[in-house]
Design a protein around this motif. Structure first.
Motif, short mmCIF file in Angstrom:
data_model
loop_
_atom_site.label_atom_id
_atom_site.label_comp_id
_atom_site.label_asym_id
_atom_site.label_seq_id
_atom_site.Cartn_x
_atom_site.Cartn_y
_atom_site.Cartn_z
N ILE A 215 35.98 29.56 31.04
CA ILE A 215 35.28 30.86 31.08
C ILE A 215 33.86 30.64 31.60
O ILE A 215 33.36 31.37 32.46
CB ILE A 215 35.27 31.51 29.67
CG1 ILE A 215 36.70 31.97 29.35
CG2 ILE A 215 34.30 32.67 29.60
CD1 ILE A 215 36.90 32.38 27.89
N ARG A 219 32.27 31.86 35.13
CA ARG A 219 31.11 32.76 35.02
C ARG A 219 30.00 32.28 35.97
O ARG A 219 29.41 33.07 36.70
CB ARG A 219 30.61 32.79 33.57
CG ARG A 219 29.53 33.84 33.31
CD ARG A 219 28.85 33.65 31.97
NE ARG A 219 28.08 32.41 31.88
CZ ARG A 219 26.93 32.21 32.50
NH1 ARG A 219 26.40 33.17 33.23
NH2 ARG A 219 26.30 31.07 32.38
N THR A 240 37.81 40.22 36.01
CA THR A 240 37.14 39.13 35.27
C THR A 240 36.42 38.20 36.26
O THR A 240 36.63 38.28 37.48
CB THR A 240 38.18 38.29 34.51
OG1 THR A 240 39.05 37.71 35.49
CG2 THR A 240 38.96 39.11 33.52
#
Lengths: 265, 336
Positions: A215, A219, A240
């Motif tokens: 994640i 990011r 996402t």
């Protein structure tokens, strides 16, 4: 010392046409394994000769003994010279471990170079198990042992046959970036090849990374691409970070695909 | 701009495959001669792959393709850009009668250094034994040299050469391979800036000096010369030539020719080293045969005069060969 991205030594050669290519210098451990394979090959050949000369000993034990001694010496010294000359810088061990001896300036390997690098091996073996050669090779920027230095040769790794894995990624979903061709074009202009490669690598290796790390990684990558090109908020909000990166990679690597067959990684 | 890799690969791959196939053919058959058409095609494919490599390294970042193309270009680069004169077909007689003696004479300084160190060792070995006869055990760690020389001579003369009956060929094989290994090691130690070569030559000299002194002191000079000269007249110069080669290598490493780079210096002596290696290996094969089949016979089987005469003849021939052979046809451009 020139190192590549994986931290291995490389040999850089520039052709007269201005093309620069890098060859990965073989690691010490791989060379050691190749040496062991070659040692086994020599031992096997010697034991075959031993068996043959035993039959000859029925006729003349003295002659058979002399023949064995001479042939063993010829094989143990000549094995490397013969195989590397016959197979352009490769012995059995090097073939198996995908290594090759090359001229350090990239030119054709000459017989005198092969002879010198093989006959100077005894000094590399000092005091035992290639210690001197290994230490010298470790510090040498081209990974050369003393015999290689005298012969101006380098042992390099041969890359595997070309296998591209971009095909392995499924092309199933809709890429929302395709609705904004001008932004896609800007993306292709601004993203450097090395940045695209990082993103592609992250996607290909996503399953090797733990959930939290993944994640965070996506990011950061997505944030970097967002700083280069700003898509509309509703596009960015709907997907996402990982999907954002996948769309970026798809836009960059699949620029010729038509809008009728939208793709997404 | 980023390259569309998929389209790029699908359009270029047939040419890469063709290039790789041709390369493999060339690599697997060193004697392969391409036709003009094939050579042109090969050059075209090389140019194409080099250009693809440039495109991939500039506009795309795919490590796999980059490595693959680099490997293809690297393999072909050596074939296409090699400008060094190809080694002429090996003719044994030309190599033996001209190349070896010419190469030997080109590096005479190294040879005299090698001789001087051996002589220094001989003087040292003899001197040590003169000062301290008990040092024999340490200096000569060989069982057959430990006893009193006159006793060994008596034993050898009584044996009439039968002690090696049925073992001569094996003994010759052992001597050849052992001496060649020692000589190669002496040469290889040139890579230690010549220090190892100095040690080896000196050590050989010490043993030779100690043995000679031991036999001379015991009044066995005739036996000693008759025993050593037939094979020693070839064997000892061969080890000295190996030392010479070691010093040539060390000289290239140290860099007496300041204007050349290390790699250029090493490259300039490489062919000479190979020639010297071939030379001393050949001589040591001969020395091994003589030592096993001739040197081990003594009086009354073989008069010492014959043995000494044979040894001297070999020495004269060797000196003549190394000094004069190949002089008339010496090439004008010798190595720098």
């Amino acid at each position: 010392m020139i190192l590549n991205l994986s931290g291995r030594k490389t040999l850089q050669i520039q052709t007269p046409e201005g093309v620069v290519f890098n060859l990965t210098v073989a690691g010490l451990f791989t060379r050691f394994l190749a040496w062991i394979v070659d040692g086994v090959a020599i031992m096997t050949a010697s034991s075959i000769i031993g068996t043959c000369t035993r039959f000859l000993a029925i006729i003349s034990p003295d002659f058979a003994n002399a023949l064995f001694i001479i042939l063993y010496a010829v094989i143990s010294v000549g094995y490397g010279i013969f195989t590397e000359w016959r197979w352009r810088g490769q012995s059995w061990g090097k073939r198996l471990l995908r290594l090759r001896v090359i001229d350090a300036s990239g030119l054709k390997l000459q017989l005198s170079q092969i002879i010198i690098r093989n006959l100077l091996r005894p000094v590399d073996l000092l005091p035992a198990c290639y210690l001197l050669g290994g230490i010298f090779s470790f510090w040498n920027r081209r990974g050369q042992r003393l015999g290689d230095l005298a012969a101006n040769t380098v042992v390099v790794s041969i890359p595997d046959t070309l296998v591209l894995n971009t095909q392995s990624l499924k092309e199933a979903k809709y890429n929302s970036f395709r609705d904004y061709p001008h932004l896609e074009s800007r993306l292709r202009q601004r993203v450097k090849p090395v940045e695209a490669a990082v993103a592609l690598d992250a996607i290909l290796r996503r399953d090797e990374i733990s959930l939290e790390a993944r994640i965070e990684l996506f990011r950061q990558i997505a944030a970097h691409f967002r700083s280069l090109v700003s898509f509309e908020d509703k596009v960015e909000e709907m997907i996402t970070d990982e999907q954002f990166v996948r769309n970026v990679v798809a836009s960059i690597y699949r620029q010729t695909n038509s809008r009728q067959t939208p793709v997404s990684f | 701009m980023i390259l569309d890799l998929q389209q790029f690969i699908s359009s270029e791959r047939p040419r890469w495959d063709e290039f790789e196939t041709l390369l493999k053919q060339i690599e697997e058959d060193p004697d392969l001669n391409l036709s003009l058409e094939q050579a042109r095609r090969f050059h075209y494919l090389y140019d194409r792959a080099a250009s693809d490599l440039l495109r991939v390294s500039t506009f795309a970042s795919s490590p796999e393709i980059l490595h693959y193309l680099e490997s293809l270009v690297a393999r072909a680069y050596g074939e296409i850009h090699e400008t060094r004169e190809p080694r002429r077909r090996f003719i044994f007689w030309h190599w033996f009668s001209q190349q070896i003696p010419q190469t030997f004479r080109r590096h005479l300084t190294a040879f005299w250094c090698s001789v001087a160190l051996t002589l220094l060792g001989v003087i040292f070995g003899a001197g040590i034994l003169y000062v301290d006869p008990t040092a024999k055990e340490t200096l000569l760690p060989f069982s057959h040299l430990q006893g009193k020389p006159s006793e060994r001579v008596a034993e050898e003369e009584q044996n009439k050469g039968h002690q090696l009956e049925g073992k001569k060929a094996g003994f010759a094989g052992f001597l050849m391979t052992h001496n060649i290994r020692v000589a190669l090691f002496t040469l290889a130690l040139g890579m230690t800036y010549g220090i190892g070569t100095v040690v080896m030559l000196f050590y050989n000299g010490v043993i030779l000096g100690a043995v000679s002194f031991d036999y001379i002191q015991d009044g066995q000079t005739r036996f000693l010369i008759g025993w050593l000269l037939p094979h020693g007249s070839i064997e000892i110069p061969s080890v000295i030539i190996a030392g010479q080669a070691g010093f040539v290598l060390a000289g290239a490493l140290i860099g007496s020719r300041k204007r050349m780079t290390l790699l250029d210096r090493l490259a300039s002596v490489r062919n000479d080293l190979v020639t010297l290696i071939g030379g001393f290996c050949l001589l040591l094969v001969w020395a091994g045969i003589i030592e096993a089949f001739f040197s081990q016979y003594h009086e009354p089987v073989l008069p010492y005069g014959v043995k000494i005469g044979f040894g001297l003849l070999e020495l004269v021939l060797l000196c003549g060969y190394l000094s004069f052979s190949g002089r008339k046809n010496r090439p004008q451009n010798t190595s720098p």
